[in-house]
Motif scaffolding. Structure first.
Motif: not given
Length: 242
Positions: A82, A84-85, A111, A137, A139-143, A194
């Protein structure tokens, strides 16, 4: 006759003093060049160690939780369950990509293991230094990320290492402790990158081979200076013996 002898003795003393001063200066210069040669060789070993470390860790993958439990290793591949930015962004200045000057864009992310800086991507700089690029952007960061430790470079003007902009912060270095104080929160002592694959040019600005070349140059210059010093000393001795 006596006056002539005294004059010759005075001239010899003057020459001797000059020779001693010349030798002292040359010895100091030779010592400096040898020291620079050793420093360049040490830098070569450090850069090679960094590249070897990347190769060793490049294929190993674990979770961030396990990495923290077992001990963080630079360049580890880590996965997060999990992430989140937040609304905090940061631009690291003077990052060159294929000859173009720009920024490394970061965001602050939450995290389960703590708050951490996440490197998103490189962005080219505009012509106007008063403006920053638009925020990427997040909003959806990689895992999946590569874990990177941060070493602090020398910054000449510490007062201006951080500048505030509407889009976030522009910094001259990633100083995690100072950023923790600025944001008044505790950050994990590394960044998550990333970009998973890196070339040797991206990892080190100067290759180990170049450092070795510089070390050899300084050593050769020291040897030449030593040879010239011996030559002038012998020549002076021969003249005094005439």
């Amino acid at each position: 006759m006596t006056i002539t002898k005294l004059s010759q003795q005075a001239d010899k003393k003057t020459v001797s003093y000059r020779l001693i001063l010349f030798v002292v200066l040359m010895v100091a210069l030779i010592g400096l060049m040898v020291k620079l040669s050793l420093w360049q060789w040490q830098r070569s070993e450090q850069k090679q160690q960094l590249l070897d470390q990347y190769q060793q860790q490049s294929m190993l993958e674990t979770s961030l939780e396990q990495a923290l439990a077992s001990g963080v290793q630079p360049f580890q591949l880590v996965t997060l369950s999990d992430i989140a930015s937040t609304d905090k962004f940061l631009w690291l200045d003077n990052k060159v990509n294929e000859g173009v000057v720009g920024y490394d864009a970061y965001t602050l992310a939450d995290t389960p293991q703590g708050t951490v800086l996440v490197r998103l991507a490189w962005q080219s700089a505009g012509a106007d230094r008063r403006l920053l690029p638009e925020a990427i952007s997040a909003q959806e960061l990689p895992s999946r990320y590569r874990l990177r430790e941060i070493s602090l470079p020398v910054v000449l003007n510490q007062q201006h290492w951080l500048e505030e902009f509407p889009q976030g912060l522009r910094v001259q270095q990633i100083n995690i402790a100072a950023l923790s104080d600025y944001w008044n929160l505790e950050l994990l002592p590394f960044v998550l990158d990333s970009q998973l694959e890196h070339s040797s040019e991206q990892l080190v600005s100067i290759s180990p081979q170049k450092h070795q070349g510089y070390a050899l140059q300084w050593l050769l210059m020291a040897l030449v200076a030593a040879g010239l010093t011996v030559y002038f000393c012998v020549q002076n001795r021969n003249k005094e013996g005439l």
